[in-house]
Scaffold this motif. Structure first.
Motif, mmCIF file in Angstrom:
data_model
loop_
_atom_site.group_PDB
_atom_site.id
_atom_site.type_symbol
_atom_site.label_atom_id
_atom_site.label_comp_id
_atom_site.label_asym_id
_atom_site.label_seq_id
_atom_site.Cartn_x
_atom_site.Cartn_y
_atom_site.Cartn_z
ATOM 1 N N PHE A 174 0.836 -1.198 0.000
ATOM 2 C CA PHE A 174 0.000 0.000 0.000
ATOM 3 C C PHE A 174 0.871 1.248 0.000
ATOM 4 N N THR A 229 1.707 4.747 -1.985
ATOM 5 C CA THR A 229 1.067 5.672 -2.922
ATOM 6 C C THR A 229 2.063 6.662 -3.516
ATOM 7 N N THR A 287 -2.333 6.875 -5.669
ATOM 8 C CA THR A 287 -3.239 5.887 -5.092
ATOM 9 C C THR A 287 -3.905 5.040 -6.171
ATOM 10 N N LEU A 292 -6.258 5.125 4.428
ATOM 11 C CA LEU A 292 -5.478 5.460 3.240
ATOM 12 C C LEU A 292 -6.394 5.958 2.123
ATOM 13 N N LEU A 293 -7.528 5.283 1.926
ATOM 14 C CA LEU A 293 -8.461 5.698 0.877
ATOM 15 C C LEU A 293 -9.078 7.058 1.194
ATOM 16 N N ALA A 316 -6.722 9.743 0.312
ATOM 17 C CA ALA A 316 -6.685 9.950 -1.139
ATOM 18 C C ALA A 316 -7.911 10.722 -1.612
ATOM 19 N N GLU A 344 -7.533 12.475 -5.229
ATOM 20 C CA GLU A 344 -7.062 11.389 -6.093
ATOM 21 C C GLU A 344 -8.163 10.388 -6.387
#
Length: 214
Positions: free
Chosen positions: A69, A71, A77, A130-131, A134, A139
């Motif tokens: 993971f 980016t 991402t 993490l998402l 982003a 992103e």
């Protein structure tokens, strides 16, 4: 050895023994022998092999998260998600052995099941964070729940562990990558529309008929 070095050696040995013998066949004495320490050294750090197994899963998860993971590579991402999706098709069966063993053992040991669930939940929460980051950076689109997307990714990952154990017919790599590209593309912002002709601002005039001056 320092306490951290001993713990690291124990975890590496535990991974090898659990993968080779399974949870039921892996004993504390076997793990101690593989690590080159006494059983007392294990009990100085862990209450038993269940706690050791969960810590080994957590360590493997942290290593996988750090390596997979990322980016900061090409595409940010979205590029990371494309790479992960492509990797699902040709996953190394040994990657999921430890977690599969833990899940199976957890069906017979409610206490183990609880701590394994907690370790997997930590992974899911990390992916969701993490998402979400982003999404805030623009992103990824923000019209879907990062928690729901993380759960979907977790389910794909767990499912790929099981599928990799089966002798299923191969899927064309190009077809698979096209599918993953479409899937990830649904969560990336639309590129800005570029007009190729000036916009009509006044009333629309009918086209001149043939033979008439324009």
């Amino acid at each position: 050895m320092t306490a951290d070095e001993t713990r690291g050696r124990l975890l590496d040995a535990a991974v090898r023994v659990f993968e080779l013998k399974g949870y039921e066949g892996a004993t504390v004495s076997l793990i101690a022998k593989e690590a080159g320490v006494t059983t007392g050294a294990i009990y100085a750090h862990y209450s038993g092999k269940a706690e050791l197994l969960v810590d080994a899963i957590r360590m493997n998860g942290e290593r996988a998260t750090a390596s997979l993971f990322r980016t900061d590579g090409p595409g940010g991402t979205a590029g990371m998600l494309l790479a992960l999706g492509a990797r699902l098709l040709h996953r190394d069966p040994e990657e999921g052995t430890l977690l599969i063993e833990a899940l199976l053992a957890g069906r017979r040991d409610p206490g183990l099941a609880e701590v394994v669930t907690g370790a997997v939940a930590e992974r899911s929460e990390g992916i969701a964070a993490l998402l979400a980051e982003a999404q805030r950076a623009g992103e990824l689109t923000d019209d879907v729940s990062s928690a729901a997307a993380a759960r979907f990714m977790l389910m794909l990952g767990l499912g790929s562990m099981l599928v990799s154990e089966l002798d299923l017919p191969a899927v064309d790599l190009s077809d698979w990558n096209t599918f993953i590209d479409r899937l990830v593309g649904a969560f990336t912002p639309e590129p800005a529309h570029v007009q190729t002709a000036p916009t009509q601002t006044g009333p629309t005039q009918p086209a001149p008929r043939q033979g008439e001056p324009s």
